[in-house]
Design a protein around this motif. Structure first.
Motif, short mmCIF file in Angstrom:
data_model
loop_
_atom_site.label_atom_id
_atom_site.label_comp_id
_atom_site.label_asym_id
_atom_site.label_seq_id
_atom_site.Cartn_x
_atom_site.Cartn_y
_atom_site.Cartn_z
N ALA A 1 0.83 -1.21 0.00
CA ALA A 1 0.00 0.00 0.00
C ALA A 1 0.86 1.26 0.00
O ALA A 1 0.53 2.26 -0.66
N GLU A 2 1.99 1.23 0.70
CA GLU A 2 2.88 2.40 0.74
C GLU A 2 3.59 2.60 -0.60
O GLU A 2 3.77 3.74 -1.05
N TRP A 3 3.97 1.50 -1.26
CA TRP A 3 4.53 1.62 -2.61
C TRP A 3 3.49 2.20 -3.57
O TRP A 3 3.80 3.03 -4.40
N LYS A 4 2.26 1.75 -3.44
CA LYS A 4 1.18 2.25 -4.30
C LYS A 4 0.95 3.75 -4.04
O LYS A 4 0.76 4.52 -4.99
N THR A 5 1.01 4.17 -2.79
CA THR A 5 0.87 5.59 -2.46
C THR A 5 1.96 6.40 -3.13
O THR A 5 1.71 7.47 -3.69
N LEU A 6 3.20 5.89 -3.08
CA LEU A 6 4.32 6.58 -3.74
C LEU A 6 4.07 6.67 -5.24
O LEU A 6 4.22 7.74 -5.84
N SER A 7 3.67 5.57 -5.84
CA SER A 7 3.39 5.54 -7.27
C SER A 7 2.32 6.57 -7.63
O SER A 7 2.49 7.35 -8.58
N ASP A 8 1.24 6.59 -6.89
CA ASP A 8 0.16 7.54 -7.15
C ASP A 8 0.63 8.98 -6.99
O ASP A 8 0.32 9.85 -7.81
N PHE A 9 1.40 9.24 -5.94
CA PHE A 9 1.91 10.59 -5.68
C PHE A 9 2.78 11.09 -6.84
O PHE A 9 2.78 12.27 -7.17
N LEU A 10 3.51 10.16 -7.46
CA LEU A 10 4.41 10.52 -8.56
C LEU A 10 3.71 10.53 -9.92
O LEU A 10 4.37 10.69 -10.94
N GLY A 11 2.40 10.38 -9.93
CA GLY A 11 1.66 10.48 -11.19
C GLY A 11 1.18 9.17 -11.77
O GLY A 11 0.71 9.12 -12.89
N GLY A 12 1.36 8.08 -11.04
CA GLY A 12 0.91 6.77 -11.49
C GLY A 12 2.05 5.89 -11.96
O GLY A 12 3.17 6.35 -12.22
N VAL B 1 4.58 6.52 -15.05
CA VAL B 1 5.64 7.54 -15.04
C VAL B 1 6.48 7.54 -13.76
O VAL B 1 7.56 8.14 -13.73
N ALA B 2 6.02 6.88 -12.71
CA ALA B 2 6.71 6.95 -11.41
C ALA B 2 8.14 6.43 -11.47
O ALA B 2 9.03 6.99 -10.82
N GLY B 3 8.39 5.37 -12.22
CA GLY B 3 9.73 4.80 -12.29
C GLY B 3 10.77 5.79 -12.78
O GLY B 3 11.86 5.90 -12.22
#
Length: 148
Positions: free
Chosen positions: A44-55, A58-60
């Motif tokens: 869930a925390e990785w998903k939050t990071l991914s979402d915060f960075l635009g999905g 593009v997050a990578g």
């Protein structure tokens, strides 16, 4: 079936840049691999990071270190605008082969979907942050810890 770690290619000279790779048993060990006051990031925390960075598409790219000091050339699509500074440390597969240093990095999450473990990955070839679910408890991957 017990917690373990190693350096890339079992060579400690990789430690300063890439750190240690851990198996899944180390992540879930009751002694807690993370320092006091910290924990291994959950799915869930990785998903939050991914979402915060635009999905995840593009997050990578926003997480990867720029340049080719620790990534294969040309390391396109990397901006590190998040400050995460992911380096391509590769991984150790469950058959003990070390692979993809320079082109990929994988991190365990502390979550699982029984009987599978969940990990996240970035690759030199794309801007994506991948969420991967596999049965690979003996594989060696990196971890990221978060402050409690």
């Amino acid at each position: 079936t017990s917690g373990a770690y190693c350096w890339y290619k079992n060579d400690i000279s990789y430690k300063p840049v890439y750190g240690a790779m851990y198996n899944w048993y180390a992540v879930i060990d009751s002694r807690n691999i993370a320092p006091a006051g910290w924990h291994v990031a959950s799915d869930a925390e990785w998903k939050t990071l991914s979402d915060f960075l635009g999905g995840s598409d593009v997050a990578g790219g926003k997480m990867k270190e720029t340049g080719t000091a620790h990534w294969d050339d040309p390391n396109a699509y990397s901006t590190n605008e998040s400050g995460f500074t992911a380096v391509a440390g590769g991984f150790r597969d469950q058959n003990v082969a070390f692979e993809f240093r320079g082109s990929e990095c994988e991190w365990w999450s502390s979550s699982f979907e029984d009987p599978c473990q969940i990990f996240w990955a970035v690759s030199v070839q794309t801007t994506k942050l991948y969420r991967i679910i596999l049965i690979t408890p003996n594989a060696g991957r990196y971890i990221r810890c978060l402050k409690d």
